[in-house]
Enzyme design. Sequence first.
Site, PDB file in Angstrom:
ATOM      1  N   HIS A 293       0.836  -1.194   0.000  1.00 57.54           N
ATOM      2  CA  HIS A 293       0.000   0.000   0.000  1.00 57.54           C
ATOM      3  C   HIS A 293       0.872   1.246   0.000  1.00 57.54           C
ATOM      4  O   HIS A 293       1.892   1.289   0.698  1.00 57.54           O
ATOM      5  CB  HIS A 293      -0.854   0.059   1.277  1.00 57.54           C
ATOM      6  CG  HIS A 293      -2.031  -0.849   1.272  1.00 57.54           C
ATOM      7  ND1 HIS A 293      -3.269  -0.464   0.818  1.00 57.54           N
ATOM      8  CD2 HIS A 293      -2.167  -2.136   1.669  1.00 57.54           C
ATOM      9  CE1 HIS A 293      -4.108  -1.464   0.941  1.00 57.54           C
ATOM     10  NE2 HIS A 293      -3.476  -2.493   1.454  1.00 57.54           N
ATOM     11  N   HIS A 372      -7.382  -0.103  14.893  1.00 54.46           N
ATOM     12  CA  HIS A 372      -8.508  -0.192  13.967  1.00 54.46           C
ATOM     13  C   HIS A 372      -8.044  -0.916  12.712  1.00 54.46           C
ATOM     14  O   HIS A 372      -6.849  -1.145  12.508  1.00 54.46           O
ATOM     15  CB  HIS A 372      -9.059   1.196  13.617  1.00 54.46           C
ATOM     16  CG  HIS A 372      -8.034   2.151  13.103  1.00 54.46           C
ATOM     17  ND1 HIS A 372      -7.190   2.853  13.944  1.00 54.46           N
ATOM     18  CD2 HIS A 372      -7.686   2.523  11.844  1.00 54.46           C
ATOM     19  CE1 HIS A 372      -6.390   3.622  13.227  1.00 54.46           C
ATOM     20  NE2 HIS A 372      -6.659   3.431  11.939  1.00 54.46           N
TER      21      HIS A 372
END
Length: 444
Positions: A293, A372
């Site tokens: 990413h 998260h």
Amino acid sequence: VAELCNYMSGFGNEFSSEDSRCPGSLPEGQNNPQVCPYGLYAEQLSGSAFTCPRPANKRSWLYRILPSVKHKPFTAVPCGNLTENWNEVEPDPNQLRWLPFIVPKSTEKKVDFVAGLHTVCGAGDAKTRNGIAIHVYTCNTSMVDRCFNNSDGDFLIVPQQGEILITTEFGKMMVEPNEICVIQQGMRFSVDVFGETRGYILEVYGAHFELPDLGPIGANGLANPRDFLCPVAWYEDRTVATGYTVINKYQGKLFACQQDFSPFNVVAWHGNYTPYKYNLNNFMVINCVAFDHADPSIFTVLTAKSTRPGVAIADFVIFPPRWGVADRTFRPPYYHRNCMSEFMGLIKGHYEAKEEGFQPGGASLHSIMTPHGPDADCFEKNSVAELQPERVAEGTMAFMFESSFSMAVTKWGLQTCQRVDKSYYQCWEPLRSHFNPNWNHAGK
């Protein structure tokens, strides 16, 4: 109505505009002549200190029928659910998710833009000019003989449901869902709506939004300056015998004053301190084309910089439709603990990391260092997916307000709104261990 709104293109340009009904209303060769054309008053609106370096110096000259100073004294008015009190409730480090915020029915109660402002979270202080606040607006009726003026900071407005017609001292802007607009500090504006309307607001104190530096990306990409639109001059010479109300947000409180004329009486203006809007469809997306990413900072539309290089008071980041082509890669967002606060909203569609639960008109907050990432279903599915080139986030637009501030949630955000999804943590409960101490590089 949108056809009546005309724009000039560019970001931070030196613009000049005059209402076509009064040709020649801009003074030639000077800012403050002894007598302005058409008998207008000259008024400067400064968005930066006089002595700021030129690249950061913001100001505009307005030529108006009556100056802003002609008004009765300001008096305090109720703030409703707008606040800068970050100590109403105890801190909550948990992952937070809100169901879509409720828009009041017009048949039950008339609520305009200002009355419909609700502060969800924030940090810092308007008095010391350092901080942010995140609000939602839920309204159903237009502002009539009322305007709003934020003396504390800039509003970045993200419509989610319903278009809004914003009349400013500089002209009119129609802003639809999937567009954003910025109303900078001190600019008076009024909002017309056309039904039940909802959206998000990022407010920054002490800095203005700017385009992020592109570094090795080069001269082009992300949000291109030419795609930002600024309104052209438009005025009304209107007396309001019953009184026109100017609402002023000052040091976190609301004040109101009366005057007997419309503040949208600017016949001409020039300068580089203006309101503006931007269509998110114009964002030139950059993404990984090999493996892994790139960090989500590559999706930054606008940034409000702090005094620390590379650290933002707030970034406005979007997750637009794009191609996903990374090989050997878990393509959804990675699991993360961050030294920044991440507030997310959804304009339309489904967010890739959480197909269920995160809904348009809702929100989430992952506070500083709060873990998260993808829910269990997303992880399992994408760990075994065949990796082909695919469209990601088609028909979707999620966004993030990211900040270096540790944001406190207001009492309205945690309790009064009654939209907190208490079951949010459960989306990660089914995550299970895949650890295999006998694993070998052949994957057997």
